[in-house]
Each structure stands twice: as structure tokens, then as C-alpha cells.
Design an enzyme around this catalytic site. Structure first.
Site, PDB file in Angstrom:
ATOM      1  N   ASP A   1       5.245 -44.728  22.699  1.00 20.08           N
ATOM      2  CA  ASP A   1       4.232 -45.438  23.481  1.00 20.08           C
ATOM      3  C   ASP A   1       4.813 -46.680  24.152  1.00 20.08           C
ATOM      4  OD1 ASP A   1       1.720 -45.779  24.533  1.00 20.08           O
ATOM      5  OD2 ASP A   1       0.857 -46.703  22.734  1.00 20.08           O
TER       6      ASP A   1
ATOM      7  N   TRP B   1       6.083 -51.212  29.901  1.00 22.64           N
ATOM      8  CA  TRP B   1       7.487 -51.515  30.198  1.00 22.64           C
ATOM      9  C   TRP B   1       7.674 -51.649  31.712  1.00 22.64           C
ATOM     10  CZ3 TRP B   1      11.485 -49.470  32.987  1.00 22.64           C
ATOM     11  CH2 TRP B   1      12.789 -49.844  32.619  1.00 22.64           C
TER      12      TRP B   1
ATOM     13  N   HIS C   1       8.091 -43.939  32.607  1.00 19.85           N
ATOM     14  CA  HIS C   1       8.171 -42.604  32.005  1.00 19.85           C
ATOM     15  C   HIS C   1       9.591 -42.034  32.133  1.00 19.85           C
ATOM     16  CE1 HIS C   1       3.978 -42.661  31.177  1.00 19.85           C
ATOM     17  NE2 HIS C   1       3.574 -42.523  32.421  1.00 19.85           N
TER      18      HIS C   1
ATOM     19  N   SER D   1      -0.741 -35.962  25.124  1.00 15.40           N
ATOM     20  CA  SER D   1      -1.853 -35.628  24.235  1.00 15.40           C
ATOM     21  C   SER D   1      -2.942 -34.869  24.997  1.00 15.40           C
ATOM     22  CB  SER D   1      -2.445 -36.907  23.622  1.00 15.40           C
ATOM     23  OG  SER D   1      -3.223 -37.600  24.577  1.00 15.40           O
TER      24      SER D   1
ATOM     25  N   GLU E   1      -5.741 -35.778  25.261  1.00 17.74           N
ATOM     26  CA  GLU E   1      -6.551 -36.807  25.936  1.00 17.74           C
ATOM     27  C   GLU E   1      -5.843 -37.380  27.171  1.00 17.74           C
ATOM     28  OE1 GLU E   1      -6.127 -36.781  22.457  1.00 17.74           O
ATOM     29  OE2 GLU E   1      -8.041 -35.744  22.367  1.00 17.74           O
ATOM     30  N   ASN E   2      -4.521 -37.150  27.278  1.00 14.01           N
ATOM     31  CA  ASN E   2      -3.798 -37.714  28.415  1.00 14.01           C
ATOM     32  C   ASN E   2      -4.172 -37.061  29.753  1.00 14.01           C
ATOM     33  OD1 ASN E   2      -0.792 -38.357  26.455  1.00 14.01           O
ATOM     34  ND2 ASN E   2      -2.350 -39.827  27.110  1.00 14.01           N
TER      35      ASN E   2
ATOM     36  N   ARG F   1       5.257 -45.547  15.435  1.00  6.91           N
ATOM     37  CA  ARG F   1       4.653 -45.763  16.760  1.00  6.91           C
ATOM     38  C   ARG F   1       5.252 -47.027  17.367  1.00  6.91           C
ATOM     39  NH1 ARG F   1      -1.250 -44.493  19.029  1.00  6.91           N
ATOM     40  NH2 ARG F   1      -0.891 -45.194  21.152  1.00  6.91           N
TER      41      ARG F   1
ATOM     42  N   ARG G   1      -2.333 -47.099  15.724  1.00  7.54           N
ATOM     43  CA  ARG G   1      -3.290 -45.999  15.565  1.00  7.54           C
ATOM     44  C   ARG G   1      -2.540 -44.687  15.778  1.00  7.54           C
ATOM     45  NH1 ARG G   1      -5.121 -48.888  20.122  1.00  7.54           N
ATOM     46  NH2 ARG G   1      -4.311 -48.031  22.062  1.00  7.54           N
TER      47      ARG G   1
HETATM   48  C1  IPE Z   1      -0.466 -41.461  22.596  1.00  8.84           C
HETATM   49  O1  IPE Z   1      -0.382 -42.561  23.421  1.00  8.84           O
HETATM   50  C2  IPE Z   1       0.070 -40.239  23.296  1.00  8.84           C
HETATM   51  C3  IPE Z   1       1.502 -40.204  23.551  1.00  8.84           C
HETATM   52  C4  IPE Z   1       2.371 -41.114  23.202  1.00  8.84           C
HETATM   53  C5  IPE Z   1       1.971 -39.039  24.240  1.00  8.84           C
HETATM   54  P1  IPE Z   1      -1.580 -43.054  24.332  1.00  8.84           P
HETATM   55  O2  IPE Z   1      -1.035 -44.205  25.107  1.00  8.84           O
HETATM   56  O3  IPE Z   1      -2.130 -41.917  25.114  1.00  8.84           O
HETATM   57  O4  IPE Z   1      -2.668 -43.515  23.281  1.00  8.84           O
HETATM   58  P2  IPE Z   1      -3.889 -44.543  23.393  1.00  8.84           P
HETATM   59  O5  IPE Z   1      -4.685 -44.124  24.581  1.00  8.84           O
HETATM   60  O6  IPE Z   1      -3.298 -45.899  23.564  1.00  8.84           O
HETATM   61  O7  IPE Z   1      -4.620 -44.408  22.102  1.00  8.84           O
HETATM   62  C1  IPE Z   2       3.514 -43.414  26.540  1.00  3.91           C
HETATM   63  O1  IPE Z   2       3.448 -44.487  27.386  1.00  3.91           O
HETATM   64  C2  IPE Z   2       3.714 -42.106  27.266  1.00  3.91           C
HETATM   65  C3  IPE Z   2       2.528 -41.248  27.296  1.00  3.91           C
HETATM   66  C4  IPE Z   2       1.380 -41.481  26.763  1.00  3.91           C
HETATM   67  C5  IPE Z   2       2.675 -39.996  28.001  1.00  3.91           C
HETATM   68  P1  IPE Z   2       2.080 -44.956  28.064  1.00  3.91           P
HETATM   69  O2  IPE Z   2       2.010 -44.335  29.418  1.00  3.91           O
HETATM   70  O3  IPE Z   2       0.931 -44.693  27.176  1.00  3.91           O
HETATM   71  O4  IPE Z   2       2.355 -46.504  28.214  1.00  3.91           O
HETATM   72  P2  IPE Z   2       1.315 -47.686  27.977  1.00  3.91           P
HETATM   73  O5  IPE Z   2       0.704 -47.484  26.627  1.00  3.91           O
HETATM   74  O6  IPE Z   2       0.295 -47.586  29.074  1.00  3.91           O
HETATM   75  O7  IPE Z   2       2.155 -48.915  28.072  1.00  3.91           O
HETATM   76 MG    MG Z   3       0.007 -45.774  25.723  1.00  5.88          MG
END
Ligand code: IPE
Ligand code: IPE
Ligand code: MG
Length: 252
Positions: free
Chosen positions: A22, A27, A39, A67, A69-70, A188, A194
Site C-alpha cells: 500500500d 508516494w 504504481h 482487490s 474493491e479496487n 502492510r 487494516r
Molecule cells: C488494499 O489497499 C489493496 C491492495 C493493496 C491491492 P487499498 O488501498 O485498496 O485499501 P484501503 O482502501 O485503503 O482500505
Molecule cells: C496500493 O497503493 C496499490 C493498490 C491498491 C493497487 P494505493 O494506490 O492504494 O496507494 P494509496 O493508498 O492511495 O497511497
Molecule cells: Mg491504498
């Protein structure tokens, strides 16, 4: 990548480490860059981490890539993330295969763009015979969805006439992590504390380590630090004594 843990590996280090990668977006934002750059850098961090893991005595790494949810993110970000899978498999699969890494992709195939589903199948098929290291990539993965699918598999087997007993072992065989060693450590990054629907069942007795570092900065040093924290933990599995062997199977 070596089959045997190197001599410096902690004696009771984790066999199976799961990583919630995460912080890519933050970043990039901190540098005034588009999230896509975060990414992309995150993929470099993944390469460093995959290389470091066996050197630290880890046998299996499970990484959370996308995920269930992504999908709620803007379409261009979803498409950037899909693009990275194409690029990663294109550039790294043969090297991982040559190093004896078995690649498995956890999560629902249904819902993935058809070319990504094909790439995933190819990565799994090409590396199916490898046994030096197991890399599980959770992609279109949700812990709840995985439990639902495992339950559905039991229902299907029962409907087909099999005498199905619903117990932990039986349910576990339907999960996408079936066959991998028990998850010892969940890490994490980015300071969030979480699970975000990662490995809900498998987390039962995993140790958790939360690190402030943002995922694109991750690598051997940060993984070693997480493993060192794991080494300080006492695992009791509900009993009164610390279990010296770090793995669930030693519990009586
Ligand atoms: C969890 O991170 C999913 C991945 C790292 C692929 P998220 O950034 O999607 O989680 P939340 O939304 O902060 O809980
Ligand atoms: C984790 O980084 C990668 C994925 C969830 C795919 P994020 O894109 O969630 O980065 P933040 O949490 O917004 O910084
Ligand atoms: Mg994130």
C-alpha cells in the site's frame, strides 16, 4: 534465487509472508507525480522484494495486487493497474520461471479482462512444475469473495452426491490459498492498520506487522525489518505457552 535459506536467515523466520502493498498513490502525490508513476515504481519494489524473500528464508510470498474493491477506482487507474500486470508478466515471467518460482494467482478470474485472464493462466501453467519458491499474486481478490467461493464449491460437491462434511479442513481446501504453507506474517505498508479484505481466513493466527514505509520504497531492508519484528513475537495459538516452532502444525 536459491532453494535453501541462506545461513543468515532467522532460525524461526516466517515461511509464508503476505504483503499488502500500500501507498503507491501517496508516494507519487508527495512528488507531484501521477499515481500511475507510483504504481510503476511499486512494481520495481515488488521485484526487489521477490528477490530478497528467499534470501531471508521465506518460502512463499503472497502479495495483494488488486482487490475486489479496487474496481471502484477511476477507470484510468484500473486500466493502469491492468497494464502493469501485462508488463510484469511480459518482462518477468521467464526470469521467475528460470529461477524455479511457481506463480499462482489468487482471486476471481471472472470479471478480469479476457487477455489478463489468459496471461494469468499462462503464468500459472508455465511455472506449475517449479518448487523453489511460491509467489502468490492476489488479483481481483477479496477474502470474503474467496470464502463465498469456497462455500459454493462445497455446495456443488454435495449436490453432485459427495458426502460433504463442513469443517475447517474441508472449507480450507476450497480457498484459493489451499496447498500453500500457513500464513505466518502479514505485512502492510504505508502506515494503514487494516486488512482491507485480504486473507480473512488465513489471518487467524498470522502475526501482523505494520510499517510506515510507502510500498514503492520497499525492498530487502524493509522486509528484513518486518521479519526481525516477527522474530520477537511469541505465538501461542490460544494456549498458555509460546509455541517454539513457528508453524501451526506444531500445535497440539
Ligand atoms: C488494499 O489497499 C489493496 C491492495 C493493496 C491491492 P487499498 O488501498 O485498496 O485499501 P484501503 O482502501 O485503503 O482500505
Ligand atoms: C496500493 O497503493 C496499490 C493498490 C491498491 C493497487 P494505493 O494506490 O492504494 O496507494 P494509496 O493508498 O492511495 O497511497
Ligand atoms: Mg491504498
Amino acid at each position: 534465487m536459491s532453494a535453501e535459506p541462506v545461513a543468515t536467515a532467522p532460525e524461526k523466520g516466517p515461511r509464508h509472508v503476505a504483503l499488502i502493498m500500500d501507498g503507491n498513490g501517496r508516494w507519487a502525490q508527495r512528488r507531484g507525480l501521477p499515481r500511475a508513476v507510483g504504481h510503476r515504481e511499486g512494481v520495481q519494489a515488488l521485484r526487489r522484494t521477490i528477490k530478497a524473500a528467499p534470501e531471508l528464508g521465506v518460502e512463499c510470498l503472497t502479495v495483494f495486487g488488486f482487490s475486489t474493491e479496487n474496481w471502484s477506482r477511476p477507470a484510468d487507474e484500473v486500466s493502469d493497474l491492468m497494464g502493469l500486470v501485462r508488463a510484469f508478466v511480459g518482462s518477468d515471467l521467464n526470469r521467475l520461471d528460470a529461477a524455479g518460482v511457481r506463480v499462482k494467482v489468487l482471486g476471481r478470474r471472472k470479471g478480469l479482462p479476457s487477455d489478463i485472464a489468459a496471461i494469468v493462466e499462462r503464468a500459472e501453467a508455465q511455472t506449475a512444475g517449479n518448487d523453489k519458491f511460491l509467489l502468490q499474486v492476489a488479483f481481483n481478490y477479496g477474502g470474503r469473495a474467496d470464502l463465498v467461493d469456497a462455500a459454493q464449491r462445497l455446495v456443488d460437491r454435495a449436490r453432485a452426491g459427495e458426502d460433504v462434511v463442513v469443517d475447517e479442513e474441508m472449507l480450507g481446501t476450497g480457498l484459493s490459498t489451499a496447498g500453500s504453507p500457513p500464513v505466518d506474517l502479514i505485512v502492510r505498508t504505508s502506515g494503514e492498520q487494516r486488512l482491507s479484505n485480504f486473507l480473512l481466513w488465513e489471518a487467524a493466527y498470522a502475526e501482523m506487522v505494520f510499517q510506515e514505509i510507502l510500498w514503492p520504497d520497499y525492498g530487502a531492508e524493509a522486509l528484513a525489518e518486518a521479519i526481525a519484528q516477527f522474530g520477537q513475537r511469541e505465538r501461542r495459538y490460544g494456549g498458555r505457552e509460546a509455541v517454539t516452532a513457528p508453524y501451526g502444525e506444531a500445535v497440539s
